[in-house]
Design an enzyme around this catalytic site. Structure first.
Site, PDB file in Angstrom:
ATOM      1  CG  ASP A 259      -1.826  -0.969   1.235  1.00  0.00           C
ATOM      2  OD1 ASP A 259      -1.608  -2.075   0.820  1.00  0.00           O
ATOM      3  OD2 ASP A 259      -2.957  -0.800   1.783  1.00  0.00           O
TER       4      ASP A 259
ATOM      5  CE  LYS B  15      -5.297   2.162   2.565  1.00  0.00           C
ATOM      6  NZ  LYS B  15      -4.098   1.329   3.169  1.00  0.00           N
TER       7      LYS B  15
ATOM      8  CE  LYS C  16      -7.104  -1.205   2.765  1.00  0.00           C
ATOM      9  NZ  LYS C  16      -5.381  -1.693   3.150  1.00  0.00           N
TER      10      LYS C  16
END
Length: 292
Positions: free
Chosen positions: A138, A201, A237
């Protein structure tokens, strides 16, 4: 017209900020209740990246979290386990050594959470996290560079990190609270997907405004539009500030209505959360639980 202006011209965003708020509220008003039940709560729990990203994280804390994941199926045999654990790069090895359940190991990397370091450091950190056992990485976009219109550098950073992590999945965090406008969020989504993101995300959880229903609305539309033109499926996400069952159901509802059934699994839809797991578990079993 440069290549990024050409890219954005192919993906015009159809909503103003006010229209995003209005349409998001309409979807939730119409569909929230039909999704607010135990089976959806279980799916939301099954989609969690169980996260600890604090300065005082220790090997003992991460190992303890992993042991909770290991014991979950025995404690709650009728409830599916979380999707992954998410930790800092230096603690990936601890997670790998302790986990026995077949879930993902995600690591934040590349100068998380501000992304204000050298590209060489970002690439090395991401690659080292994968070498230590991370299956997912991430990263945060260079927000300042995006806001000043330096799209090429943002694109190149994502692309280089994607190449460096080889088979691991890349989740690209937009830090939507810092991007401010729906159009910026949409454009950042398109740019991240063009650069090779496997997931987009919302947030780091480290600033005041994190995952909102409006950000989910915008990013899911970007994913839908990207797939319509390219045929490529990018995953989603929401993370940061999603802590209650009701908040999880809001995001689930928007994903369901905008992207559809194909995204309602933990390969395509995740939550980045720490407090959410216990709150969902409490809703499922009907009493307060502090398992995790």
């Amino acid at each position: 017209m440069n290549k990024f202006e050409e890219l954005f011209a192919q993906y015009p965003f159809a909503y103003s900020d006010e229209e995003v708020k209005t349409v998001t509220a309409e979807i939730l008003s119409k569909h929230f209740d039909e999704n607010n039940h135990a089976e959806v709560w279980k799916q939301c729990l099954h989609s969690i990246d169980l996260t600890t990203l604090n300065g005082d994280d220790t090997t003992a804390k991460v190992a303890g979290m992993a042991e909770k994941v290991n014991g979950f199926s025995k404690a709650y045999p009728d409830i599916p386990n979380v999707a992954a654990m998410c930790v800092y790069p230096a603690l990936v090895e601890t997670a790998k050594q302790t986990l026995t359940e077949p879930i993902g190991i995600a690591a934040v990397a590349a100068g998380f959470p501000a992304s204000q370091t050298f590209i060489e450091v970002k690439v090395a950190e991401a690659a080292m996290a994968v070498a230590a056992g991370a299956t997912e990485i991430d990263i945060v976009i260079s927000i300042g560079k995006f806001l000043e219109g330096n799209y090429q550098e943002v694109f190149d950073e994502i692309s280089e990190i994607k190449a460096a992590i080889r088979g691991a999945h890349l989740k690209v965090i937009l830090e939507t609270g810092a991007l401010k406008t729906a159009e910026n969020i949409y454009r950042a989504s398109i740019l991240a997907m063009a650069a090779g993101a496997d997931f987009i995300k919302t947030s780091t959880g480290k600033i005041a405004v994190n995952a909102t229903p409006e950000a989910t609305f915008v990013m899911c539309h970007a994913i839908k539009d990207w797939q319509a033109k390219t045929g490529a499926k990018v995953c989603y996400k929401p993370a940061g500030g999603v802590s209650t069952t009701a908040e999880a159901v809001q995001h689930y509802t928007l994903v369901k209505e905008i992207l559809g059934q194909d995204w309602l699994n933990n390969q395509s839809f995740r939550f980045g959360a720490s407090r959410l797991a216990n709150n969902l578990l409490s809703s499922i079993v009907g009493e307060e639980v502090k398992y995790f």
